[in-house]
Design an enzyme around this catalytic site. Structure first.
Site, PDB file in Angstrom:
ATOM      1  CG  ASP A  67       1.744  -3.291   2.865  1.00  0.00           C
ATOM      2  OD1 ASP A  67       2.660  -2.526   2.532  1.00  0.00           O
ATOM      3  OD2 ASP A  67       0.599  -3.254   2.370  1.00  0.00           O
ATOM      4  NE  ARG A  83      -3.214   2.189   6.268  1.00  0.00           N
ATOM      5  CZ  ARG A  83      -2.113   1.588   5.835  1.00  0.00           C
ATOM      6  NH1 ARG A  83      -1.382   0.856   6.662  1.00  0.00           N
ATOM      7  NH2 ARG A  83      -1.729   1.712   4.584  1.00  0.00           N
ATOM      8  CG  HIS A  95       1.987   4.064  10.733  1.00  0.00           C
ATOM      9  ND1 HIS A  95       2.643   3.193   9.895  1.00  0.00           N
ATOM     10  CD2 HIS A  95       0.734   3.573  10.875  1.00  0.00           C
ATOM     11  CE1 HIS A  95       1.812   2.213   9.541  1.00  0.00           C
ATOM     12  NE2 HIS A  95       0.655   2.418  10.115  1.00  0.00           N
ATOM     13  CD  GLU A 118       7.296   0.036  14.577  1.00  0.00           C
ATOM     14  OE1 GLU A 118       8.050   0.361  15.502  1.00  0.00           O
ATOM     15  OE2 GLU A 118       7.103   0.755  13.579  1.00  0.00           O
ATOM     16  CG  ASP A 119       2.634  -1.096  10.703  1.00  0.00           C
ATOM     17  OD1 ASP A 119       2.890  -0.179  11.502  1.00  0.00           O
ATOM     18  OD2 ASP A 119       2.890  -1.029   9.486  1.00  0.00           O
ATOM     19  CG  LEU A 158      -1.864  -1.145   1.418  1.00  0.00           C
ATOM     20  CD1 LEU A 158      -2.466  -1.112   2.814  1.00  0.00           C
ATOM     21  CD2 LEU A 158      -2.949  -1.070   0.365  1.00  0.00           C
ATOM     22  NE  ARG A 163       0.276  -3.927   6.862  1.00  0.00           N
ATOM     23  CZ  ARG A 163       1.270  -3.298   7.478  1.00  0.00           C
ATOM     24  NH1 ARG A 163       1.261  -1.982   7.563  1.00  0.00           N
ATOM     25  NH2 ARG A 163       2.264  -3.982   8.028  1.00  0.00           N
ATOM     26  CB  CYS A 169       8.113  -0.237   9.378  1.00  0.00           C
ATOM     27  SG  CYS A 169       7.944   1.454   9.010  1.00  0.00           S
TER      28      CYS A 169
END
Length: 258
Positions: free
Chosen positions: A62, A133, A163, A67-68, A19, A87, A248
């Site tokens: 992704d 997000r 972010h 980390e997300d 993305l 995701r 990330c």
């Protein structure tokens, strides 16, 4: 004693389909990205980090941005609920990895959304970016999970970048660093140091005075050197095309009970 374990996840074959939200799409060289990822992981290992590879999620473009998927506070792993539907499948493998390390596991539930890139921890203060997000319910659920453990949760608006940690991170002494054109509210942070490049906003604390940072921020690296820090520079150009940064690509677990 503090732990030095880092979760990482190998780039998948669909990485180039990742993305992009705030930048123009550019062609991603997946082979080069894999080489850059391996150099990033090697930099962590060289500086005393044990890297733990989460099972690949090859259907999720992704997934390298591990980390997300989870936020760590002390021994608690809060499994995220990404704001992007594509995701959501990334979290299962990460949940398995943190459970295997003995973490206490909590979850963000619908209707909350939260991505780990929106969470910046400085001591017991946990800044949470409220923006594209991560929604208000995600912030509320994070507060409910971490405040009983001693965290002070501060919500911060994010509108100019993907972010919160695309805009700001922090030096070892707690000074927040950021590139002002990408920040919504610099005044939210007590000690703040503006940096000359967007990519200079992103540092991973390797231990001592060493800062892992991107090769695309040479002026900021000079600034940090002048302040007595030692930049450890990695080229992550292919991930930057997908709004990725050095933070990330790993989840640092610093407070496991070991």
């Amino acid at each position: 004693m503090p732990s030095k374990k880092a979760l990482v996840r190998r780039p998948g074959p669909r990485l180039a389909e990742g993305l992009v939200t705030h930048i123009e799409r550019e062609k991603v060289d997946v082979d080069l990205a894999v080489e850059q990822w391996e150099a990033y992981v090697e930099a962590l290992r060289t500086h005393g980090w044990e890297t733990i590879e989460v099972d690949p999620a090859d259907d999720c473009p992704d997934s390298v941005f591990v980390e997300d998927t989870v936020v760590m506070y002390k021994n608690v792993a809060l499994i995220a609920r990404p704001g992007a539907d594509s995701r959501r499948a990334e979290t299962a493998g990460v949940e398995e990895a943190v459970a295997g390390l003995g973490c206490s596991v909590n979850w963000i539930w619908d209707p909350g959304t939260l991505e780990g890139g929106d969470v910046l921890k400085i001591g017991d203060t946990v800044y949470v970016g409220r923006g594209g997000r991560t929604n208000a319910d995600g912030v509320r659920q994070l507060r409910a999970a971490f405040e009983p453990l001693g965290a002070r949760v501060v919500s911060a608006p994010v509108s100019k970048v993907l972010h919160l940690k695309s805009a700001v991170t922090a030096l070892p002494d707690g000074t927040v660093v950021g590139h002002i054109p990408k920040m919504d509210t610099p005044s939210l942070f007590g000690r703040f140091l503006p940096v000359p490049e967007e990519a200079g906003s992103h540092v991973v604390l390797l231990g001592g005075d060493k800062l892992l940072m991107a090769a695309s921020a040479p002026k900021t690296a000079e600034l940090f050197t002048d302040l007595g820090y030692e930049p450890v520079v990695v080229d992550i150009s292919e991930f930057e095309k997908l709004e990725g940064c050095v933070t990330c690509l790993s989840v640092r677990l610093r407070e496991l009970y070991v």
